[in-house]
Design a protein around this motif. Structure first.
Motif, PDB file in Angstrom:
ATOM      1  N   TYR A 406     -16.726 -31.184  -2.662  1.00 47.64           N
ATOM      2  CA  TYR A 406     -16.783 -29.591  -3.011  1.00 47.64           C
ATOM      3  C   TYR A 406     -15.298 -29.137  -3.212  1.00 47.64           C
ATOM      4  O   TYR A 406     -15.424 -28.025  -4.051  1.00 47.64           O
ATOM      5  CB  TYR A 406     -17.467 -28.993  -2.143  1.00 47.64           C
ATOM      6  N   ALA A 407     -14.480 -29.330  -2.348  1.00 50.33           N
ATOM      7  CA  ALA A 407     -13.003 -28.676  -2.562  1.00 50.33           C
ATOM      8  C   ALA A 407     -12.392 -29.047  -3.859  1.00 50.33           C
ATOM      9  O   ALA A 407     -11.915 -28.061  -4.457  1.00 50.33           O
ATOM     10  CB  ALA A 407     -12.034 -29.324  -1.271  1.00 50.33           C
ATOM     11  N   ASP A 408     -12.945 -30.122  -4.255  1.00 46.49           N
ATOM     12  CA  ASP A 408     -12.284 -30.657  -5.706  1.00 46.49           C
ATOM     13  C   ASP A 408     -12.989 -29.736  -6.747  1.00 46.49           C
ATOM     14  O   ASP A 408     -12.530 -29.383  -7.850  1.00 46.49           O
ATOM     15  CB  ASP A 408     -12.836 -31.958  -6.173  1.00 46.49           C
ATOM     16  N   GLN A 435     -10.836 -20.022  -1.396  1.00 50.85           N
ATOM     17  CA  GLN A 435     -11.619 -20.667  -0.288  1.00 50.85           C
ATOM     18  C   GLN A 435     -11.052 -21.921   0.191  1.00 50.85           C
ATOM     19  O   GLN A 435     -10.965 -22.215   1.259  1.00 50.85           O
ATOM     20  CB  GLN A 435     -12.919 -21.021  -1.135  1.00 50.85           C
ATOM     21  N   VAL A 436     -10.341 -22.852  -0.760  1.00 51.66           N
ATOM     22  CA  VAL A 436      -9.629 -23.901  -0.217  1.00 51.66           C
ATOM     23  C   VAL A 436      -8.356 -23.588   0.508  1.00 51.66           C
ATOM     24  O   VAL A 436      -8.092 -24.253   1.531  1.00 51.66           O
ATOM     25  CB  VAL A 436      -9.386 -24.626  -1.465  1.00 51.66           C
ATOM     26  N   ARG A 437      -7.895 -22.473   0.322  1.00 50.86           N
ATOM     27  CA  ARG A 437      -6.511 -22.239   0.778  1.00 50.86           C
ATOM     28  C   ARG A 437      -6.849 -21.566   2.204  1.00 50.86           C
ATOM     29  O   ARG A 437      -6.137 -22.107   3.134  1.00 50.86           O
ATOM     30  CB  ARG A 437      -5.947 -21.026   0.154  1.00 50.86           C
ATOM     31  N   ALA A 438      -8.115 -20.831   2.428  1.00 50.78           N
ATOM     32  CA  ALA A 438      -8.667 -20.286   3.821  1.00 50.78           C
ATOM     33  C   ALA A 438      -8.800 -21.579   4.542  1.00 50.78           C
ATOM     34  O   ALA A 438      -8.394 -21.517   5.906  1.00 50.78           O
ATOM     35  CB  ALA A 438      -9.523 -19.457   3.584  1.00 50.78           C
ATOM     36  N   GLU A 460      -4.197 -31.250  -0.776  1.00 51.75           N
ATOM     37  CA  GLU A 460      -5.245 -31.300  -0.453  1.00 51.75           C
ATOM     38  C   GLU A 460      -5.899 -32.709  -0.619  1.00 51.75           C
ATOM     39  O   GLU A 460      -6.718 -33.150   0.317  1.00 51.75           O
ATOM     40  CB  GLU A 460      -6.438 -30.342  -1.381  1.00 51.75           C
ATOM     41  N   PHE A 461      -5.575 -33.470  -1.706  1.00 50.00           N
ATOM     42  CA  PHE A 461      -6.292 -34.692  -1.827  1.00 50.00           C
ATOM     43  C   PHE A 461      -5.184 -35.969  -1.745  1.00 50.00           C
ATOM     44  O   PHE A 461      -5.426 -36.973  -2.273  1.00 50.00           O
ATOM     45  CB  PHE A 461      -6.712 -34.802  -3.269  1.00 50.00           C
ATOM     46  N   VAL A 462      -4.004 -35.864  -1.041  1.00 45.20           N
ATOM     47  CA  VAL A 462      -3.193 -37.001  -0.767  1.00 45.20           C
ATOM     48  C   VAL A 462      -4.314 -37.976  -0.183  1.00 45.20           C
ATOM     49  O   VAL A 462      -5.022 -37.956   0.681  1.00 45.20           O
ATOM     50  CB  VAL A 462      -2.196 -36.751   0.180  1.00 45.20           C
TER      51      VAL A 462
END
Length: 519
Positions: A406-408, A435-438, A460-462
């Motif tokens: 969902y972050a994607d 939302q992703v930052r928080a 986020e996706f490394v």
């Protein structure tokens, strides 16, 4: 539930995609059935659908080498012949990983086409398997077009005894994307109303991946992508999607709350922290282990199951384990797990370690990289820093492979709203981004820029095989990778965004397929 064994005995040719010999399937009884006979059984389409997913379990096995290793995130050491060549953009058309990735995707496409070719025979209660087949066919072509650019789109099981292959030339990538999007949309119709199983294709996953394809095509269709993603983001609760995120408990200090967020981020990947916390500031030491009970969570939209013990996820026999312990699958990629260091593959680049630091990424850092390695690196830049996202040790692993989370979706939604512009103040994009930052323990933004979005996706996706395709989709691959290549004495040129078309495919049909520029 009784385990069902499915044996797919495939007649191999040099050109895997064109294999069309009769398959026999050994079910839970000793009677061998042909595909035609299987389709007449009560659960035939279910068995075939499991075979598609089982075939796909091979696809992520070397994807890391051809995607993440060709980005500015990770590198290979200089002592392991083939891998440094890939990392330095010096890969050869005869490279085995290049050919295997192509054929593994095409092998899965062939299994999907077996269902699609016979879709009118599917009983009402197994129509969803047709939707899964369209989804998987689209996903595999999506993998191929992003990796090799101009590829054939194979929409039926081909017979190598005829000249049917000549009806499937390499297509311009725009045409391939059009067909991919049509397949995802067809799968949406078939999967509408089907009970969600995060280990299988779903309506929500098809919507989001269709949107990602709209954003990835040569001329992105931001409006269509936005509409599709909005239907999920604005109704995420009905889809049971959401970030793993803990609100700050009353009385928790910064260190205590940061650890809760680190734990949340690790849990996304099915990992449980079992190390120690620093006495000084309460930071974790980077020790994690896989906990399969955590792997199916609200953030996961579609995962490929990999289990250390036998379960009911797909089949075992097509995984080709043979003399290994019988499990549901091989590890999705040795290189990405703790096996990687022994091969000297999943080493964080110095470039990446400048943006992934405990100060800049107080949450993601501890669930992505090994802090002990990093501490040694600070005093000795020759020390290798490895990942902690996939802590499985050995050749057979427990970590699932997350195709979509969902972050994607949230960041893709922000990207669609941004629409190719340099910045936006659209509150929908900013809310999704924040939302992703928080969850990462970072401050909110009030104005979202294209560069901020690209930077956020990198950390986020490394290790999730996204960085190279993000750079290409954002139109930044040549700038970023040329600079990276120049700093590290590598061989990137603008043609090297894509892999060489496998030489064996060209050799199988002389004069029919064309090699990609730069090879």
């Amino acid at each position: 539930m009784k385990k069902i064994y499915i044996k797919l005995i495939v007649c191999f040719s040099l050109l895997v995609v064109l294999t069309a010999c009769e398959e026999e399937l050994d079910l839970s009884n000793p009677t061998a059935l042909s595909v035609e006979e299987l389709l007449q059984t009560s659960n035939g389409f279910i068995f075939l659908a499991n075979g598609v997913l089982d075939a796909y379990q091979k696809v992520p096995a070397n994807e890391f080498l051809l995607t993440e290793l060709r980005s500015d995130n990770v590198r290979a050491n200089s002592e392991n012949g083939n891998f440094p060549l890939i990392a330095s953009y010096n890969v050869d058309p005869n490279n085995g990983d290049v050919a295997t990735y192509y054929s593994n995707n095409m092998h899965t496409i062939k299994h999907a086409n077996t269902i699609i070719d016979n879709r009118f025979l599917a009983p009402e209660n197994q129509q969803y398997t047709v939707g899964e087949a369209y989804f998987m066919r689209a996903l595999c072509h999506f993998n191929l077009v992003r990796a090799y650019q101009n590829v054939p789109f194979v929409d039926k099981v081909l017979d190598i005894t005829t000249e049917e292959a000549l009806e499937y030339p390499q297509l311009p990538e725009a045409e391939v994307y059009e067909k991919i999007i049509n397949d995802f949309k067809t799968s949406i119709a078939y999967l509408d109303g089907v009970e969600q199983n995060r280990y299988r294709p779903s309506k929500g996953a098809a919507i989001c991946l269709a949107a990602k394809a709209y954003l990835s095509q040569p001329n992105p269709n931001y409006a269509e992508a936005e509409l599709l993603l909005a239907s999920v983001v604005e109704n995420n609760e009905s889809f049971n999607y959401g970030l793993l995120f803990t609100e700050r408990p009353a009385g928790a200090n910064d260190n205590q709350y940061r650890f809760l967020l680190v734990n949340d981020f690790g849990n996304v990947f099915g990992n449980q922290f079992n190390g120690e916390l620093s006495d000084a500031d309460g930071t974790p030491d980077g020790t994690w282990r896989n906990n399969s009970g955590l792997e199916i969570n609200d953030e996961i939209i579609f995962s490929i199951a990999y289990d250390l013990v036998s379960s009911d996820n797909y089949a075992t026999s097509d995984s080709g384990l043979d003399d290994q312990v019988e499990t549901d699958s091989e590890s999705h990629s040795f290189a990405m797990t703790l096996q990687g260091p022994s091969n000297g593959i999943n080493i964080a680049t110095i470039d990446f370690l400048q943006v992934m630091t405990p100060e800049l990424q107080p949450v993601r850092f501890y669930a992505s990289l090994n802090p002990l390695d990093y501490g040694s690196f600070l005093s000795n830049p020759t020390v290798d820093v490895f990942n902690t996202k996939f802590p499985t040790d050995g050749e057979i692993g427990d970590n699932d492979w997350i195709v979509l989370r969902y972050a994607d979706v949230l960041l893709l939604y922000a990207e669609a709203i941004l629409g190719g512009a340099e910045s936006t103040t659209d509150q929908r994009a900013i809310d999704a981004f924040n939302q992703v930052r928080a969850r990462a323990g970072l401050d909110e933004v009030v104005n979202l820029t294209k560069q901020q979005l690209l930077d956020e996706r990198q950390v986020e996706f490394v290790y999730e095989n996204q960085r190279l395709y993000d750079l290409i989709r954002f139109g930044e691959a040549d700038r970023v990778l040329t600079d990276f290549s120049n700093r590290n004495s590598l061989f990137y040129t603008n043609e090297k965004k894509y892999l060489p078309f496998p030489q064996r495919e060209i050799d199988n049909l002389p004069g029919f397929y064309r090699q990609n520029d730069g090879y």
